[in-house]
Design a protein around this motif. Structure first.
Motif, PDB file in Angstrom:
ATOM      1  N   THR A   1       0.659   3.503  -1.028  1.00  0.00           N
ATOM      2  CA  THR A   1       1.895   3.258  -1.762  1.00  0.00           C
ATOM      3  C   THR A   1       2.813   2.406  -0.900  1.00  0.00           C
ATOM      4  O   THR A   1       2.421   1.924   0.175  1.00  0.00           O
TER       5      THR A   1
ATOM      6  N   ARG B   1      -3.926   8.052  -0.630  1.00  0.00           N
ATOM      7  CA  ARG B   1      -3.132   7.372  -1.654  1.00  0.00           C
ATOM      8  C   ARG B   1      -2.289   6.314  -0.991  1.00  0.00           C
ATOM      9  O   ARG B   1      -1.467   6.619  -0.130  1.00  0.00           O
TER      10      ARG B   1
ATOM     11  N   VAL C   1      -0.856  10.439   2.161  1.00  0.00           N
ATOM     12  CA  VAL C   1      -0.134   9.380   1.462  1.00  0.00           C
ATOM     13  C   VAL C   1       0.365   8.421   2.527  1.00  0.00           C
ATOM     14  O   VAL C   1       1.000   8.843   3.501  1.00  0.00           O
TER      15      VAL C   1
ATOM     16  N   ASN D   1      -4.421   3.572  -7.009  1.00  0.00           N
ATOM     17  CA  ASN D   1      -4.083   3.490  -5.589  1.00  0.00           C
ATOM     18  C   ASN D   1      -4.595   4.692  -4.813  1.00  0.00           C
ATOM     19  O   ASN D   1      -4.107   4.983  -3.736  1.00  0.00           O
ATOM     20  N   GLU D   2      -5.556   5.407  -5.335  1.00  0.00           N
ATOM     21  CA  GLU D   2      -6.135   6.561  -4.648  1.00  0.00           C
ATOM     22  C   GLU D   2      -7.617   6.326  -4.389  1.00  0.00           C
ATOM     23  O   GLU D   2      -8.325   5.774  -5.242  1.00  0.00           O
TER      24      GLU D   2
END
Length: 821
Positions: free
Chosen positions: A536, A534, A507, A487-488
């Motif tokens: 999330t 990132r 993020v 997820n980066e």
């Protein structure tokens, strides 16, 4: 500088202070005290009202103290204050709220509010404590309710009262202005003498100013004298250069003319040929000097322009060889190591080429044998270019002198030269941060060593333009992004600086392909910055941040769950940023400069046009509930919405629905009978509706839906006609962010017209700043429905729904109704 100096500041102070000091200080002290007491009374009443509102909601159920935090308890607060609260049972145990708030204080034993100042989490709070007497089967006991807030707003109110109550001082201020005006007229009189002195000077008078001036102006005059001194030196150097150049050119020209005049009268053929040879030598010398002077001027101009580009060493040497005539090229041997051949210099190609050619030409002139160019890497990982010959060399005592302009060594007598070649070489080497050394060659001859720094390893170099570099980067991102974890995504800098690439770590909860547009636009403004993004989920990001589990530490956090972001800021985890674009935002989209919104995203209903006819579309929340009640079998398993226990934004929207709509629990019951599909994200619901797995999706973020629809997905969008919840995606800079400067720069970009045009463009996140340009502006999105626009304002009221007991009871009721299985 002659004459005495005096202080303008002291003169003004002496004229004004006697009239203002006593009256102004006494009156200001009185007004300040009054303003402070008035603000305290107003906000203490507000605190007491909040605490009493919570106390009214306290009850006993099954011998346990319960409280469902009323929305009004915090909705009455606004502005920039942080809020904290705690409810404790008769035994002192925490019922809900902040466990460490007033834990050491005695329990309340009265319904009368008690106020006190309290140091908490590095700030001074104003705390109101209220007791609520509850009677159970056994006995009656006191429950303690405490509400506290920071004191920014009351200080602001005090300052406002103070500023509005300064009327008695206005007359004194006006009087002081008159006195100051009179004083300035007298005080600045010496400056008129300075002006007259400068105006009376002739253009060639660059001598220091000696007029007496005040102390405050003496530094300015000193700087002016330094400037004229530097200007005088520059003019002297220019005059010296012109004089030297004229002298150097005059000599060969005079010789040329004399030899030509003698040759005209020379009858002897042999002597005539000798005369012609001397004429040719003088002409060559003049031509050489003029060429070197022109090259010197060209190099000076290019070095000032600083047009540095990646230049390969092997290509540079080959270009120098190619500019030699055939005879000279045969005398040149080149030895380049493999490592040096691949190396790149960040240099002005023309300047560095002429530097090397000057050295080679000198070697060819002073030696008759082979001349060697040797290129290799030094121990310091720099490129070392050496030009070696077998000429007479340069005496040790002359090695420094020959690097000056128009200076030649003793071995140069009889050779055509100008004395500028090595001076040009030294200037080019110095301007590129290198070193130049003249050394004797073993066995006779001279070695000229030029050591130049390499282009930084891994750098993409200087692009022909930022637009071209951005295009290359975008293609690279689409075809082959540099992936870290699943997820980066890393976005390298378009044009790293000499100090290396700086990295902004973000993020966020926005889909990476959508957020890449913001990153691309930001990097156009900051090509020296790389970005690590990132992706999330909202609740996961919140919990990981509190647990310290986000690595690397983020510089910026972006979330659609505004309530979770606000909770982090309220608990002291955010830095404030006074963005220059902050004033353009609606007031509901910013809080304390710590939580800042940058998008306009409605919660919408989506549907599959193949499964739902236009005539039966549910255009209100009530009609959706009725549709599911009327046809339960048809829609069983065919409706999707957020799993509010897992999705932070889903919980936020459901809590606001429950607050606004009297039909919320009816709709929840209809979801339960239809066995609604619960999902953790809008994209999942959109995928299922587009495929036909679901007929309807509820409370889907309109930004994702609009983007999918614009991309051709088979979905319809309903902006409800009764009311429309609108949230904004928020940005927060953590207090322990590694690079706050880059985080602030990204916030400024997101709020700027360029960033808002991205939001209003194909990403369809919606621009929040009024008057933005694009297809998906807040005005255009609002016009899609007829319902009342209800933005989720960033403020203390959002904290109500994050109360532990309220959230727990809300989720329990939701599960019982919506997903009892």
């Amino acid at each position: 500088m002659g004459g005495s100096t005096f202080s303008i500041r002291r003169r003004i102070f002496a004229l004004a202070v006697s009239l203002l000091l006593v009256a102004a200080l006494a009156l200001a002290a009185f007004i300040h005290d009054y303003a402070q007491r008035a603000a305290d009374r107003a906000f203490d009443r507000l605190l007491a009202a909040s605490a009493l509102t919570i106390a009214g909601a306290v009850q006993i159920e099954d011998e346990a103290v319960l409280v469902e935090l009323p929305f009004a308890a915090f909705a009455m607060f606004s502005g920039s204050d942080r809020l904290f609260y705690a409810v404790r049972g008769p035994d002192g145990a925490l019922v809900t709220g902040y466990d460490d708030l007033g834990a050491e204080l005695a329990p309340a034993t009265s319904a009368e509010p008690v106020f006190q100042d309290l140091s908490y989490r590095g700030e001074t709070l104003r705390l109101a404590s209220v007791g609520r007497l509850l009677s159970s089967a056994d006995a009656a006991a006191w429950v303690t309710i405490r509400v506290a807030e920071t004191q920014n707003e009351r200080e602001a109110l005090s300052a406002e009262i103070l500023s509005n109550a300064m009327v008695p001082l206005a007359a004194l201020t006006l009087l002081a202005i008159g006195i100051v005006w009179f004083g300035l007229g007298r005080t600045f009189a010496p400056l008129s003498a300075l002006e007259q002195e400068l105006r009376a000077r002739s253009p060639d008078d660059l001598s220091p100013v000696t007029v007496p001036v005040p102390a405050e102006v003496s530094q300015l005059v000193a700087a002016l004298n330094l400037f004229t001194g530097r200007l005088r030196l520059a003019i002297e150097r220019m005059s010296g250069l012109v004089t030297e150049a004229a002298h150097e050119v005059r000599t060969p020209l005079a010789s040329l003319r004399a030899q030509a005049e003698i040759a005209m009268d020379e009858p002897d053929a042999d002597r005539l040929r000798k005369r012609v040879a001397r004429i040719h030598q003088s002409a060559a010398q003049a031509s050489q000097l003029v060429s070197q002077l022109l090259m010197d001027a060209t190099i000076s101009h290019r070095l000032e322009m600083r047009d540095a580009r990646p230049t390969r060493v092997d290509a540079l040497v080959e270009e120098v060889r190619g500019r030699l005539d055939a005879a000279a090229a045969e005398r040149l041997d080149v030895f380049i190591s493999d490592e040096a051949a691949e190396a790149e210099l960040l240099a002005d190609r023309v300047a560095i080429r002429e530097m090397l050619r000057n050295v080679v030409d000198n070697a060819m002139l002073y030696s008759s044998g082979l001349v060697e160019i040797v290129a290799g890497m030094s121990e310091k990982q720099t490129v070392k270019l050496c030009v070696q010959d077998r000429g007479p060399g340069i005496a040790d005592g002359e090695k420094d002198a020959v690097l000056e302009r128009f200076k030649r060594g003793s071995t140069g007598e009889g050779k055509t030269g100008s004395g500028l070649g090595l001076a040009i070489v030294k200037r080019v080497v110095d301007s590129h941060g290198g070193t130049l050394q003249l050394a004797d060659r073993e066995g006779g001859g001279l070695v000229v060593e030029m050591e130049l720094p390499l282009l930084r390893t891994g750098s993409v170099g200087q692009a022909a333009s930022h637009v071209a570099a951005a295009s290359i980067l975008l293609v690279g991102l689409l075809l082959l992004p540099v992936q870290g974890l699943a997820n980066e995504t890393r976005y390298p800098a378009l044009s790293p600086s000499f100090q290396g690439e700086r990295t902004l770590t973000i993020v966020g909860t926005t889909d990476t392909p959508l957020f890449a547009h913001f990153i691309e636009g930001f990097q156009r403004t900051r090509p020296d910055v790389g970005v690590l993004y990132r992706e999330t989920d909202t609740l996961v990001m919140y919990e990981e941040f509190l647990d310290g589990g986000i690595e690397p530490k983020p510089d910026l956090m972006i979330s659609s769950a505004a309530d979770l972001q606000l909770k982090l800021a309220n608990d002291g985890h955010a830095l404030a940023h006074a963005s220059p674009h902050l004033a353009t935002l609606p007031a509901w989209a910013r809080w304390r400069g710590e939580v800042i919104g940058f998008t306009f995203e409605p919660a919408v209903i989506i549907y599959n046009p193949r499964l739902l006819a236009e005539s039966e579309l549910p255009r209100t929340h009530l009609r959706l509930a009725e549709l599911l009640e009327e046809q339960p079998e048809r829609f069983r398993g065919m409706v999707g919405t957020y799993d509010i226990a897992k999705s932070g934004v889903g919980y936020l929207l459901a809590a606001q629905d429950q607050l606004i709509s009297s039909n919320f629990w009816r709709l929840a019951a209809a979801f339960g009978r239809a066995r609604v599909h619960l999902s953790g994200s809008s994209p999942d619901i959109l995928d299922r509706v587009a495929r036909g797995d679901l007929a309807l999706g509820y409370n889907v973020l309109g930004s994702y839906a609009l983007a999918r629809q614009a991309a051709g997905a088979e979905i319809g969008i309903i902006v409800p006609d009764d009311y429309v919840l609108v949230l904004t995606r928020t940005m927060l800079i953590p207090r322990d962010a590694p690079d706050t400067e880059l985080a602030r720069a990204f916030v400024d970009y997101a709020l700027s017209p360029q960033g808002q045009s991205v939001a209003a463009g194909e990403v369809a996140l919606g621009s929040i700043v009024p008057g933005s340009f694009g297809r998906f502006t807040s005005e255009a999105i609002s016009a899609r429905g007829r319902g009342a626009i209800q933005p989720l304002a960033l403020g203390p009221s959002l904290l109500v729904f994050l109360d532990q007991q309220r959230r727990s009871r809300f989720l329990a009721t939701w599960r019982e109704i919506v997903s009892p299985r």
